[in-house]
Design a protein around this motif. Structure first.
Motif, PDB file in Angstrom:
ATOM      1  N   LEU A 166      93.293  42.078  25.265  1.00 36.76           N
ATOM      2  CA  LEU A 166      94.144  43.005  24.045  1.00 36.76           C
ATOM      3  C   LEU A 166      95.237  41.948  23.806  1.00 36.76           C
ATOM      4  O   LEU A 166      95.669  41.843  22.715  1.00 36.76           O
ATOM      5  N   ASN A 167      95.884  41.570  24.752  1.00 30.20           N
ATOM      6  CA  ASN A 167      97.015  40.893  24.610  1.00 30.20           C
ATOM      7  C   ASN A 167      96.972  39.389  24.013  1.00 30.20           C
ATOM      8  O   ASN A 167      97.509  39.157  22.984  1.00 30.20           O
ATOM      9  N   GLN A 168      95.657  38.960  24.098  1.00 25.99           N
ATOM     10  CA  GLN A 168      95.492  37.476  23.624  1.00 25.99           C
ATOM     11  C   GLN A 168      94.964  37.953  22.084  1.00 25.99           C
ATOM     12  O   GLN A 168      95.492  37.204  21.241  1.00 25.99           O
ATOM     13  N   ILE A 169      94.414  38.904  21.910  1.00 25.52           N
ATOM     14  CA  ILE A 169      93.952  39.200  20.452  1.00 25.52           C
ATOM     15  C   ILE A 169      95.193  39.473  19.692  1.00 25.52           C
ATOM     16  O   ILE A 169      95.263  38.887  18.437  1.00 25.52           O
ATOM     17  N   SER A 170      96.047  40.290  20.097  1.00 23.34           N
ATOM     18  CA  SER A 170      96.927  40.885  19.413  1.00 23.34           C
ATOM     19  C   SER A 170      97.988  39.609  19.154  1.00 23.34           C
ATOM     20  O   SER A 170      98.504  39.450  18.169  1.00 23.34           O
ATOM     21  N   GLY A 171      98.111  38.638  20.163  1.00 31.73           N
ATOM     22  CA  GLY A 171      98.997  37.602  19.846  1.00 31.73           C
ATOM     23  C   GLY A 171      98.475  36.559  18.812  1.00 31.73           C
ATOM     24  O   GLY A 171      99.192  35.892  18.137  1.00 31.73           O
ATOM     25  N   ILE A 201      93.508  45.583  14.981  1.00 35.49           N
ATOM     26  CA  ILE A 201      92.518  46.839  15.025  1.00 35.49           C
ATOM     27  C   ILE A 201      91.132  46.636  14.910  1.00 35.49           C
ATOM     28  O   ILE A 201      90.165  46.929  15.546  1.00 35.49           O
ATOM     29  N   LEU A 202      90.711  45.943  13.735  1.00 30.93           N
ATOM     30  CA  LEU A 202      89.306  45.777  13.572  1.00 30.93           C
ATOM     31  C   LEU A 202      88.697  44.794  14.783  1.00 30.93           C
ATOM     32  O   LEU A 202      87.559  44.970  14.988  1.00 30.93           O
ATOM     33  N   ARG A 203      89.485  43.900  15.249  1.00 33.56           N
ATOM     34  CA  ARG A 203      89.038  42.776  16.310  1.00 33.56           C
ATOM     35  C   ARG A 203      88.780  43.719  17.420  1.00 33.56           C
ATOM     36  O   ARG A 203      87.800  43.590  18.300  1.00 33.56           O
ATOM     37  N   VAL A 204      89.956  44.303  17.947  1.00 35.10           N
ATOM     38  CA  VAL A 204      89.756  45.201  18.975  1.00 35.10           C
ATOM     39  C   VAL A 204      88.548  46.409  19.043  1.00 35.10           C
ATOM     40  O   VAL A 204      87.713  46.610  19.778  1.00 35.10           O
ATOM     41  N   ASN A 205      88.241  46.970  17.856  1.00 32.80           N
ATOM     42  CA  ASN A 205      87.235  47.755  17.557  1.00 32.80           C
ATOM     43  C   ASN A 205      86.039  46.935  17.672  1.00 32.80           C
ATOM     44  O   ASN A 205      84.925  47.554  18.283  1.00 32.80           O
ATOM     45  N   ASP A 206      85.794  45.827  17.149  1.00 33.23           N
ATOM     46  CA  ASP A 206      84.624  45.216  17.353  1.00 33.23           C
ATOM     47  C   ASP A 206      84.383  44.883  18.853  1.00 33.23           C
ATOM     48  O   ASP A 206      83.146  44.719  19.221  1.00 33.23           O
ATOM     49  N   LEU A 207      85.450  44.337  19.583  1.00 29.97           N
ATOM     50  CA  LEU A 207      85.262  44.214  20.966  1.00 29.97           C
ATOM     51  C   LEU A 207      84.538  45.532  21.797  1.00 29.97           C
ATOM     52  O   LEU A 207      83.773  45.416  22.564  1.00 29.97           O
ATOM     53  N   ILE A 208      85.198  46.636  21.310  1.00 32.31           N
ATOM     54  CA  ILE A 208      84.738  48.066  21.966  1.00 32.31           C
ATOM     55  C   ILE A 208      83.271  48.137  21.480  1.00 32.31           C
ATOM     56  O   ILE A 208      82.365  48.554  22.273  1.00 32.31           O
ATOM     57  N   LEU A 209      82.837  48.006  20.259  1.00 32.99           N
ATOM     58  CA  LEU A 209      81.470  48.331  19.919  1.00 32.99           C
ATOM     59  C   LEU A 209      80.643  47.138  20.848  1.00 32.99           C
ATOM     60  O   LEU A 209      79.468  47.650  20.703  1.00 32.99           O
ATOM     61  N   THR A 210      80.898  45.948  20.923  1.00 32.41           N
ATOM     62  CA  THR A 210      80.249  45.013  21.628  1.00 32.41           C
ATOM     63  C   THR A 210      79.862  45.521  22.857  1.00 32.41           C
ATOM     64  O   THR A 210      79.002  45.304  23.521  1.00 32.41           O
TER      65      THR A 210
END
Length: 51
Positions: free
Chosen positions: A4-9, A40-49
């Protein structure tokens, strides 16, 4: 948590205590909003995956 820190960065968004936030100048508001939405979309995709 590290992912999550990497994605937000990648989007210049801060992830702290479970809260995503973008800070900057008022003139940068549109790009900060876009970065926050993209995160937010990238984290959501990660959760759905994961499911």
């Amino acid at each position: 948590m590290q992912l999550l820190n990497q994605i937000s960065g990648q989007f210049d968004v801060t992830f702290d205590h479970g809260i995503l936030s973008a800070t900057g100048q008022v003139s940068d508001f549109p790009s900060m909003t876009q970065s926050l939405i993209a995160t937010i979309l990238r984290v959501n995709d990660l959760i759905l995956t994961k499911q």
